[in-house]
Write an enzyme that holds these catalytic residues in place. Structure first.
Site, PDB file in Angstrom:
ATOM      1  N   LYS A  82       0.846  -1.208   0.000  1.00 26.21           N
ATOM      2  CA  LYS A  82       0.000   0.000   0.000  1.00 26.21           C
ATOM      3  C   LYS A  82       0.873   1.246   0.000  1.00 26.21           C
ATOM      4  O   LYS A  82       1.900   1.306   0.698  1.00 26.21           O
ATOM      5  CB  LYS A  82      -0.899  -0.041   1.240  1.00 26.21           C
ATOM      6  CG  LYS A  82      -1.957   1.067   1.290  1.00 26.21           C
ATOM      7  CD  LYS A  82      -2.838   0.907   2.539  1.00 26.21           C
ATOM      8  CE  LYS A  82      -3.901   1.986   2.645  1.00 26.21           C
ATOM      9  NZ  LYS A  82      -4.683   1.862   3.909  1.00 26.21           N
ATOM     10  N   SER A 157      -9.698   2.326   3.055  1.00 28.59           N
ATOM     11  CA  SER A 157      -8.848   3.040   2.129  1.00 28.59           C
ATOM     12  C   SER A 157      -7.959   2.134   1.280  1.00 28.59           C
ATOM     13  O   SER A 157      -7.511   2.525   0.209  1.00 28.59           O
ATOM     14  CB  SER A 157      -7.960   4.021   2.900  1.00 28.59           C
ATOM     15  OG  SER A 157      -7.083   3.322   3.771  1.00 28.59           O
ATOM     16  N   SER A 181      -9.633  -0.251   7.164  1.00 28.35           N
ATOM     17  CA  SER A 181      -9.114  -0.195   5.790  1.00 28.35           C
ATOM     18  C   SER A 181      -8.453  -1.447   5.262  1.00 28.35           C
ATOM     19  O   SER A 181      -8.137  -1.521   4.079  1.00 28.35           O
ATOM     20  CB  SER A 181      -8.130   0.962   5.651  1.00 28.35           C
ATOM     21  OG  SER A 181      -8.844   2.161   5.635  1.00 28.35           O
TER      22      SER A 181
HETATM   23  N1  GLN Z   1     -12.783   4.359   6.324  1.00 27.28           N
HETATM   24  C1  GLN Z   1     -12.176   4.785   7.558  1.00 27.28           C
HETATM   25  C2  GLN Z   1     -11.819   6.239   7.472  1.00 27.28           C
HETATM   26  O1  GLN Z   1     -12.152   6.839   6.521  1.00 27.28           O
HETATM   27  C3  GLN Z   1     -10.997   3.924   7.871  1.00 27.28           C
HETATM   28  C4  GLN Z   1      -9.762   4.340   7.220  1.00 27.28           C
HETATM   29  C5  GLN Z   1      -8.606   3.473   7.535  1.00 27.28           C
HETATM   30  O2  GLN Z   1      -8.729   2.442   8.181  1.00 27.28           O
HETATM   31  N2  GLN Z   1      -7.456   3.935   7.112  1.00 27.28           N
HETATM   32  O3  GLN Z   1     -11.232   6.790   8.350  1.00 27.28           O
END
Ligand code: GLN
Length: 509
Positions: A82, A157, A181
């Protein structure tokens, strides 16, 4: 062996084929690079593909193997990373314009461990900007598409890592999970994603979204692969002050034990607050079926209640922006990547340049959270918002403790819905935030979790996820139960879920 045979294999199978001399790392790596060339135009899982670097690392792996001294069990098995993890000399953008052109001078600890173990790095995967989002639509470099249906989101994400693994572009990948994420993209792409115990895997070189929540973890197609990768990157790191100085829980052994499908003696707690309203009926149906499958395998089921979990989302959206607004202050046009000079000013001041850089360099969601976080931390509001959120966070941890007194693991659907259409929620931040309803409590409490495919929802034929949570440093339990469910479902389905993805084959044409 043909290239498509190689890309269908799990990391464990590839490692075995390499050990048996059936194939070479160059052949395996090339097969994945070919697959990327074939399908990534449609999927857009990668922001950067390092063809030369990956092949060079593969040649080195083959040389070690030929000399009889492989660096690790996964030596020569390629991986995707990532784009939030620093990779020396390789672009690292966090999905943001503000880091465009930045080449980190160092590797994140987890990346360093991959290199030492001999895993060729195929490239960097797409993500929501600075890991803020649940769909990858907030990436400054375009959305990733779900290999099950290219008109749908792959989660976020870390949608890039999940889509790469689901589309057979990489056998395994690394993700990060701050609020879900790793797990939510796993759920909506029919793959496996694990969030280790907070402090179980080094965060050094992980460009922080929210330091107290972030955790690096595996994105794979099987629970065993996730465990192999977890053991490889996990463990104490003196460069991360929050790293736990204890051995990595025996997750590989647990995954193997779980694969026997024997759940006798395991107490499973179904969390009352993590189902029902807001959850798609097909997601709930698959979840209930999975619980039944585990019961038939000998597990004991109890219903547990964690009343403070209903406040988890609100708590998270105070703590996360507060930490993020502090972390993102360093992107000022002076130190890294992008610098934008304001228009119409001959000799702009540093502050004017910073303002212009941040205005152009950050997307809307990032700006929204910086404003939220700055507000929550401002004097006069600190106690009312950030301070309160920290107190609720403690209550959430206590709810977990009470629940784990009644059950060895807690279970829930991973995400409330299957993959939604690209564009459907991107302009509605609250609707986007709701995707993490079930995953966020684990981050707030620092406990480990895994998402494994639970089946396809009847209404849309798309994959859903089953989440397993365990107490801190009992990561082995989530792998054991995850592997058991995976094995039992494979028997029931007569094969893997991913092999039923129609669009994957379409994209491969
Ligand atoms: N979707 C969550 C957010 O927008 C989680 C993001 C993540 O785990 N990096 O914060």
């Amino acid at each position: 062996m043909s290239g498509s045979d190689l890309t269908r294999r799990t990391a464990a199978e590839l490692a075995q084929a390499l050990a048996d001399g059936e194939t070479s790392s160059v052949e395996v790596t090339q097969a994945h690079l070919d697959r990327i060339a074939e399908v990534d135009g449609a999927v857009h899982a990668f922001l950067h593909v390092d063809t030369d670097g990956a092949l060079e690392q593969a040649r080195a792996a083959d040389a070690r193997r030929a000399a009889g001294s492989p660096a690790s069990a996964l030596d020569g098995v390629p991986i995707a990373v990532k784009d939030v993890l620093a990779t020396e000399g390789l672009p690292t953008t966090c999905g943001s314009r503000i880091l465009e052109g930045w080449l980190p001078p160092y590797d994140a600890t987890v990346v360093d461990r991959l290199r030492r173990a001999g895993l060729p790095i195929l490239g960097k995967t797409n993500m929501d900007e600075f890991a803020m989002g649940s769909s990858t639509e907030h990436s400054a470099y375009g959305t990733t598409h779900n290999p099950w249906d290219l008109d749908r989101i792959p989660g976020g994400s870390g949608g890039g890592s999940a889509a790469a693994v689901a589309a057979f572009e990489a056998p395994i990948a690394l993700g990060t999970d701050t609020g879900g994420s790793i797990r939510q993209p796993g759920a909506v792409t029919g793959t496996v994603g694990a969030k280790p115990t907070y402090g179980g895997v080094s965060r050094h070189g992980l460009i922080a979204l929210a330091n107290s929540l972030d955790q690096v973890g595996p994105v794979t197609r099987t629970v065993l692969d996730a465990a192999l990768l977890h053991e490889l990157v996990g463990g104490h790191d003196p460069l991360d002050s929050t790293s736990i100085d204890q051995p990595v829980p025996a997750v590989v052994a647990a995954a193997k034990e779980g694969a026997t499908g024997d759940m006798s003696g395991v107490r499973i707690g179904v969390v009352k607050e993590l189902s029902g309203e807001g959850y798609q009926s097909g997601v709930l149906a698959r979840f209930e079926e999975c619980v039944q499958v585990l019961v038939e395998a000998g597990a004991e089921v109890v219903e547990v209640s964690c009343p403070t979990f209903v406040h988890a989302l609100a708590t998270y959206y105070l703590i996360l922006p507060a930490e993020a607004s502090s972390n993102l202050a360093k992107f000022d046009g002076m130190r890294y990547g992008l610098r934008v000079y304001p228009e119409g000013i001959d000799l702009p001041s540093a502050e004017e340049t910073m303002r212009a850089t941040r205005d152009k360099g950050f997307g809307d969601e990032v700006k929204r959270r910086i404003i939220l976080g700055t507000y929550a931390l401002s004097s006069g509001y600190y106690d009312a918002y950030y301070g309160q959120a920290q107190k609720v966070r403690t209550l959430i941890s206590r709810d977990f403790e009470a629940a784990f007194a009644q059950a060895d693991v807690l279970v829930s659907p991973t995400a409330p819905t299957t993959a939604f259409k690209i564009g459907e929620k991107v302009d509605d931040p609250l609707a986007m935030y709701l995707n993490d309803l079930a995953t966020i409590p684990a981050n707030l409490a620092g406990v480990p979790g895994i998402s494994v495919p639970s089946g396809l929802a009847d209404e849309d034929g798309l994959p859903a996820g089953f989440q397993v949570l365990a107490p801190a440093m009992a990561d082995d339990r989530v792998y054991k139960v995850g592997a058991a469910l995976e094995a039992l479902l494979k028997d029931r389905w007569g094969g893997r879920l991913l092999d039923r993805a129609p669009e994957l084959n379409g994209a491969a044409r």
